[in-house]
Design a protein around this motif. Structure first.
Motif, short mmCIF file in Angstrom:
data_model
loop_
_atom_site.label_atom_id
_atom_site.label_comp_id
_atom_site.label_asym_id
_atom_site.label_seq_id
_atom_site.Cartn_x
_atom_site.Cartn_y
_atom_site.Cartn_z
N CYS A 64 0.83 -1.21 0.00
CA CYS A 64 0.00 0.00 0.00
C CYS A 64 0.86 1.25 0.00
CB CYS A 64 -0.91 0.00 1.23
SG CYS A 64 -2.24 -1.21 1.19
N LEU A 65 1.90 1.26 0.82
CA LEU A 65 2.76 2.43 0.91
C LEU A 65 3.44 2.71 -0.42
CD1 LEU A 65 3.74 4.60 2.89
CD2 LEU A 65 5.68 3.11 3.45
N GLU A 66 3.88 1.64 -1.11
CA GLU A 66 4.55 1.82 -2.40
C GLU A 66 3.59 2.29 -3.49
OE1 GLU A 66 7.98 -1.62 -1.78
OE2 GLU A 66 6.05 -2.12 -2.72
N LEU A 67 2.29 2.04 -3.29
CA LEU A 67 1.31 2.48 -4.28
C LEU A 67 0.79 3.89 -3.99
CD1 LEU A 67 -0.74 -0.80 -4.75
CD2 LEU A 67 0.63 0.38 -6.48
N GLY A 68 1.35 4.54 -2.99
CA GLY A 68 1.00 5.93 -2.74
C GLY A 68 -0.02 6.16 -1.64
N TYR A 69 -0.37 5.11 -0.90
CA TYR A 69 -1.26 5.32 0.24
C TYR A 69 -0.58 6.22 1.27
CZ TYR A 69 -4.51 1.56 -1.17
OH TYR A 69 -5.43 0.78 -1.84
N GLU A 70 -1.35 7.03 1.95
CA GLU A 70 -0.77 7.86 3.00
C GLU A 70 -0.22 6.93 4.09
OE1 GLU A 70 -3.22 11.06 4.40
OE2 GLU A 70 -4.22 11.26 2.45
N PRO A 71 0.86 7.32 4.75
CA PRO A 71 1.52 6.44 5.73
C PRO A 71 0.56 5.88 6.78
CG PRO A 71 2.92 8.30 5.24
CD PRO A 71 1.63 8.57 4.53
N TRP A 72 -0.32 6.71 7.32
CA TRP A 72 -1.24 6.23 8.35
C TRP A 72 -2.19 5.18 7.79
CZ3 TRP A 72 -6.45 6.44 7.65
CH2 TRP A 72 -6.94 7.33 6.67
N HIS A 73 -2.58 5.39 6.51
CA HIS A 73 -3.51 4.46 5.86
C HIS A 73 -2.83 3.12 5.60
CE1 HIS A 73 -6.85 4.08 2.56
NE2 HIS A 73 -6.75 3.01 3.32
N ALA A 74 -1.60 3.19 5.08
CA ALA A 74 -0.84 1.96 4.80
C ALA A 74 -0.56 1.19 6.09
CB ALA A 74 0.47 2.32 4.10
N ALA A 75 -0.20 1.93 7.17
CA ALA A 75 0.08 1.27 8.45
C ALA A 75 -1.17 0.61 9.02
CB ALA A 75 0.64 2.30 9.44
N MET A 76 -2.33 1.25 8.83
CA MET A 76 -3.58 0.68 9.33
C MET A 76 -3.86 -0.66 8.65
SD MET A 76 -7.45 2.25 9.05
CE MET A 76 -7.53 1.86 7.28
N HIS A 77 -3.69 -0.71 7.31
CA HIS A 77 -3.94 -1.97 6.61
C HIS A 77 -2.89 -3.03 6.97
CE1 HIS A 77 -7.41 -0.80 4.47
NE2 HIS A 77 -6.84 -0.06 3.52
N ASP A 78 -1.66 -2.61 7.20
CA ASP A 78 -0.64 -3.58 7.63
C ASP A 78 -1.06 -4.25 8.93
OD1 ASP A 78 0.99 -3.15 5.46
OD2 ASP A 78 2.25 -1.65 6.46
N ARG A 79 -1.57 -3.47 9.89
CA ARG A 79 -2.01 -4.03 11.17
C ARG A 79 -3.20 -4.97 10.96
NH1 ARG A 79 -1.30 1.37 12.73
NH2 ARG A 79 -3.57 1.70 12.66
N GLU A 80 -4.11 -4.56 10.08
CA GLU A 80 -5.30 -5.37 9.85
C GLU A 80 -4.96 -6.69 9.15
OE1 GLU A 80 -8.64 -1.79 9.52
OE2 GLU A 80 -7.56 -2.47 7.73
N ILE A 81 -4.01 -6.65 8.20
CA ILE A 81 -3.58 -7.89 7.53
C ILE A 81 -2.99 -8.85 8.55
CG2 ILE A 81 -1.94 -8.84 5.86
CD1 ILE A 81 -2.26 -6.19 4.28
N ASP A 82 -2.12 -8.34 9.42
CA ASP A 82 -1.51 -9.19 10.45
C ASP A 82 -2.58 -9.74 11.39
OD1 ASP A 82 1.03 -8.82 9.44
OD2 ASP A 82 1.48 -7.12 10.76
N GLN A 83 -3.60 -8.93 11.67
CA GLN A 83 -4.67 -9.37 12.57
C GLN A 83 -5.46 -10.51 11.93
OE1 GLN A 83 -7.24 -6.24 14.01
NE2 GLN A 83 -8.90 -7.67 14.48
N VAL A 84 -5.79 -10.39 10.66
CA VAL A 84 -6.53 -11.44 9.96
C VAL A 84 -5.72 -12.74 9.93
CG1 VAL A 84 -7.48 -12.17 7.74
CG2 VAL A 84 -7.91 -9.84 8.59
N ILE A 85 -4.41 -12.60 9.65
CA ILE A 85 -3.54 -13.79 9.60
C ILE A 85 -3.46 -14.46 10.97
CG2 ILE A 85 -1.16 -14.56 9.24
CD1 ILE A 85 -0.89 -12.29 7.16
#
Length: 463
Positions: A64-85
């Motif tokens: 997400c971060l490499e695709l231009g998501y704002e840092p807070w947005h990319a970090a939020m999805h990173d946490r959610e991906i780890d939570q789902v896993i």
């Protein structure tokens, strides 16, 4: 496409199922995507690529971060991906995003992709543009907040009822009834003053029968347990051409207005009573002054003097708002014409005592007659003569009484008159009647002595 594909593709060859799924994913307006365990995109459908403004070759394998998501947005999805896993449970949320369509709000759902061995091998997601829905919800929320604020800021009590008025719900406004909330079906007996229940029930029946607004002025039980007057009005709510579904209304606290109206009515009645009494007094003064007199000028002077005293007494009572008449002010008002030159000729002694206005007026007129007689024939007609006026509060026959004594000393010898004039009759008969007490008038050789006894009203109770 064969029937098996149209039936859901469950029995279609694998290649056909893939084409079906790919077609569905690529044509849906929702955003569909997948991340690997390192949070890199391994799939993005056409709608997501269009929102990014990128081709698949530009997006594949990017975070997400490499695709231009704002840092807070990319970090939020990173946490959610780890939570789902970690939890193997879905995660849902909504988030704003600035894409090719401008700033939009998206609702998303992330779910685990379970591999053949039961392990989480990826995280898939779907995202839907809910901007319009959110805007509508926000507008509705703000509208409801404004309405709630208006209701709570209102001095009126706002309420609603169901279609047949069997339930009443206080929704806000005045704290007249205390906390908001539904009232029992017995609200008519619980809330409405017994004397007003028929009136309210009839008004409700008329409103329901005619499908017109309900309107009534009545008393309701307030949160302190007492009764308050309200002016209540409710309008029916119904679809066009349909039946009434509920009633919405407001009740204004008019207790102060009703009390003011009642006070005005009492004042008018009191004024009417006082005017009649005053006219009766003036009539009596005129008749008694002019009866059996040959000296018109003298009669005129006496009549004018008595009217002046009556006026002064009224002025004193007006200053006290016709509520009370302090005994010392009564005495000083009555003797005022006699003390213009020499105040030392009167000795006034007594405690503070209040009379009601009627007794105060009667006592003023009686003292005026005593004063006039003393100036013409008694102690005040000679040098060195004086008048002692003493009063006390005494307990007689089980109640508090005013006992006032007028005593003339140092004047010429007194001879009892052959007949009683107006002043004597006023003191001995009229004063006894108006005061509800006893009077005695003695023409002693050393001077006139008058004793007046009048019952006093209890504190806060008119006599």
């Amino acid at each position: 496409m064969d029937n098996s594909l149209m039936a859901g593709g469950l029995h279609a060859p694998a290649e056909q199922r893939l084409r079906l799924y790919e077609t569905l994913l690529q044509t849906t307006p929702d955003l569909v995507y997948m991340w690997d365990l390192q949070h890199r995109f391994t799939y993005a459908n056409a709608a997501l690529l269009a929102m990014w403004g990128k081709t698949w070759d530009e997006a594949i394998g990017k975070t997400c971060l490499e695709l231009g998501y704002e840092p807070w947005h990319a970090a939020m999805h990173d946490r959610e991906i780890d939570q789902v896993i970690a939890t193997r449970a879905p995660v849902r949320g909504d988030v704003p995003f600035n894409g090719t369509n401008g700033r939009r709000i998206y609702d998303y759902l992330l779910v685990p992709v379970i591999g053949p061995g039961g392990e989480v091998e990826a995280v898939a997601g779907t995202t839907r543009d809910v901007t319009e829905r959110k805007r509508h919800e926000e507008a509705l929320r703000k509208s409801e907040e404004r309405l709630a604020a208006m209701v709570d800021a209102s001095s009126d009590m706002v309420y609603r009822t169901n279609h047949d008025w069997s339930e009443v719900d206080v929704v806000g406004g005045s704290e007249l009834l205390g906390p908001h909330g539904s009232l029992t079906p017995d609200w008519l007996d619980v809330l409405i003053h017994p004397a007003d229940r028929t009136l309210v029930a009839d008004a409700v029946a008329h409103a329901r029968a005619t499908r017109t607004p309900f309107s009534a002025e009545h008393r309701v039980r307030n949160h302190e347990g007492g009764w308050s007057w309200v002016s209540s009005r409710a309008v029916p709510i119904r679809p066009i051409g349909g039946e009434i579904t509920e009633w919405f209304g407001a009740a204004t606290d008019i207790t102060a207005r009703r009390q003011h109206d009642e006070h005005q009515r009492l004042l008018l009645n009191e004024l009417n009573h006082r005017v009649k009494n005053t006219l009766a007094i003036v009539q009596s003064i005129a008749l008694q002054t002019l009866r059996n007199t040959d000296n018109v000028a003298l009669a005129y002077d006496r009549f004018e003097s008595r009217l002046h005293t009556l006026t002064q007494a009224h002025d004193m009572l007006t200053r006290k708002h016709w509520v009370r008449a302090p005994i010392e002010e009564i005495v000083r008002t009555a003797i005022a014409p006699c003390v213009q030159q020499d105040t030392s000729r009167f000795d006034l002694v007594g405690p503070p005592i209040d009379l009601d206005p009627q007794r105060g007026l009667a006592l003023t007129m009686a003292l005026h007659e005593l004063c006039t007689n003393a100036m013409k024939y008694g102690a005040l007609s000679a040098e060195g003569g004086r008048v002692d006026i003493h009063w006390t509060r005494e307990r007689r026959e089980g109640r508090d009484c005013l006992v006032l004594v007028w005593e003339e000393v140092g004047g010429p010898p007194v001879v009892a008159p052959a007949r009683r004039g107006f002043g004597s009759r006023l003191i001995e008969r009229g004063l006894r009647h108006d005061l509800g007490g006893q009077t005695s008038l003695d023409f002693l050789p050393t001077g006139v002595v008058c004793q007046i006894t009048a019952p006093l009203a209890k504190e806060g109770v008119a006599a």
